[in-house]
Scaffold this active site. Structure first.
Site, PDB file in Angstrom:
ATOM      1  CB  CYS A  15     -44.351  56.932 -28.385  1.00 47.38           C
ATOM      2  SG  CYS A  15     -45.194  57.100 -26.611  1.00 47.38           S
TER       3      CYS A  15
ATOM      4  CD  GLU B 146     -52.774  61.714 -36.056  1.00 43.87           C
ATOM      5  OE1 GLU B 146     -53.168  62.746 -37.030  1.00 43.87           O
ATOM      6  OE2 GLU B 146     -52.229  61.818 -34.952  1.00 43.87           O
TER       7      GLU B 146
ATOM      8  CB  SER C 186     -47.071  56.302 -19.136  1.00 48.24           C
ATOM      9  OG  SER C 186     -47.786  55.515 -20.374  1.00 48.24           O
TER      10      SER C 186
ATOM     11  CB  SER D 287     -50.134  52.970 -22.491  1.00 49.93           C
ATOM     12  OG  SER D 287     -49.631  53.351 -21.585  1.00 49.93           O
TER      13      SER D 287
ATOM     14  CD  GLU E 249     -55.053  57.076 -18.145  1.00 46.92           C
ATOM     15  OE1 GLU E 249     -55.065  55.756 -18.248  1.00 46.92           O
ATOM     16  OE2 GLU E 249     -53.612  57.086 -18.502  1.00 46.92           O
TER      17      GLU E 249
END
Length: 397
Positions: free
Chosen positions: A379, A127, A254, A231, A200
């Site tokens: 998120c 996605e 994060s 991120s 990740e």
């Protein structure tokens, strides 16, 4: 890890677990996994350069190739101009414009953005989210694309729907860039790219680094490195490496809690990448990079939203060149399993006030993140719940 032959590993069956050592083992196995596309994506800059170089075609033809695709709107590799017969033949034998396709588009009302389901060459799905921002005073719009770097994720963060998929595969650089290409074709212009979708990014480090080169290449996407954000949940060795390999791109951590015990309860891998290790890695990163680090903090009601938690965060960030981004928790099925709640607006504002007033830190509350909830694109909400077999377009009302 070295004792298990890689040809016996089935990425589709590797799942995330709460056990720290097992989680690290699975991450290492998938970190080594290299998927081969046939044909490959023409957007994979290093693959194209390598294939052309192997037959003696100089890199200068890359400028013509990507200039045709990105500036002159060519969509047929047969029509690439001035690359020579040998180069054209090699390109047609080994590459296609896109190895993936968009099978579903969920649009938000009023042009605020969209979530795309992208089908990869081998049938797996990822996605991608387009976030549209309008500047209140100038009225200028900008489009940010949130890309996935893996199919699923092995980190197992307890608020995150993606983690329920387990880690199935690493994306190639071409597959990452094709997500941006699809979004560009849909909305016309991409201004920023954030690696905050599935996966990740620092566990797929090499391919992400190649994708960053393509995004910033002048004849490709031509985005400044300051428009690109990677991120991470805190892969400390790769944070250090990124400081050398791409110091001008943005880094987002994060964090979600600055107390070790609370962080471990939300982020299982925090038992390995502890607060002390994160602090050392950030100090190293700051020493070698001129960029501010964005501290991403999902605010979860009654779990990490108290004044004490805010003080923990303020103390960890004090003395660091950073911006604190507070993101109110977006509901997910996996989060509900752990009893996670959306925080009250008052709790989020009070939390932000502690960070800004008592610690003098720059803080932003991303209230706009909630806008993606209507398409499950906020998120923590990205997940493939079932295979898509037909193309669908939805306008969410």
């Amino acid at each position: 890890v070295g004792a298990e032959p890689m040809d016996k590993i089935n990425p589709g069956k590797v799942k995330s677990h709460e056990g720290g050592s097992r989680l690290v083992l699975e991450r290492e196995l998938l970190r080594c996994e290299k998927r081969e596309l046939n044909p490959n994506s023409i957007l994979d800059l290093e693959a194209v350069s390598g294939v052309l170089g192997s037959v003696g075609v100089p890199d200068r033809h890359l400028r013509t190739l990507y200039g045709d695709l990105f500036r002159r709107g060519v969509r047929d590799l047969n029509k690439i101009s001035d690359v020579g017969k040998k180069a054209r033949s090699v390109l047609l034998d080994n590459f296609v414009l896109c190895t993936s396709s968009v099978v579903e588009v969920n649009r938000q009302e009023e042009g605020k953005g969209a979530k795309l389901v992208v089908k990869l060459q081998d049938g797996m799905l990822v996605e991608t989210v387009i976030i549209n921002h309008r500047h209140e005073s100038s009225g200028r719009e900008r489009n940010t694309v949130c890309v996935s770097s893996q199919v699923g994720c092995g980190m197992g963060c307890k608020f995150c729907a993606t983690g329920t998929m387990g880690l199935r595969a690493n994306l190639t650089a071409g597959e990452i860039l094709e997500q941006v290409w699809h979004c560009r074709e849909l909305v016309g212009r991409v201004d920023n790219v954030v690696f905050m979708g599935m996966g990740e990014p620092l566990d797929n480090y090499d391919e992400v680094l190649i994708a960053l080169k393509g995004l910033s290449h002048q004849t490709m996407f031509d985005l400044g490195l300051d428009k690109l954000t990677i991120s991470t949940v805190g892969v400390t060795d790769k944070i250090r490496q990124l400081a050398h390999d791409c110091p001008k791109a943005n880094l987002a951590l994060s964090l979600h809690a600055a107390n070790q015990a609370v962080r471990e309860s939300i982020v299982p891998t925090a038992s390995i990448n502890t607060m002390d290790k994160l602090g050392d890695a950030l100090t190293y990163y700051h020493h070698h990079s001129s960029r501010k680090v964005m501290m991403e903090y999902i605010v979860i009601g009654l779990l990490n939203d108290s004044e004490t938690h805010a003080c923990d965060l303020g103390e960890f960030c004090t003395g660091r060149d950073c911006i604190v981004n507070l993101i109110p928790y977006n509901p997910t099925e996996v989060g509900a399993k752990w009893g996670y709640q959306v925080p009250s607006d008052e709790a989020v504002r009070a939390f932000a006030n502690v960070i800004s007033d008592e610690y003098g830190l720059q803080v932003k509350v991303r209230w706009s993140s909630a806008g993606g909830r209507e398409v499950d694109g906020a998120c923590g909400q990205l997940v493939i719940k079932q295979p898509m077999t037909t193309e669908k377009v939805h306008l969410v009302k």
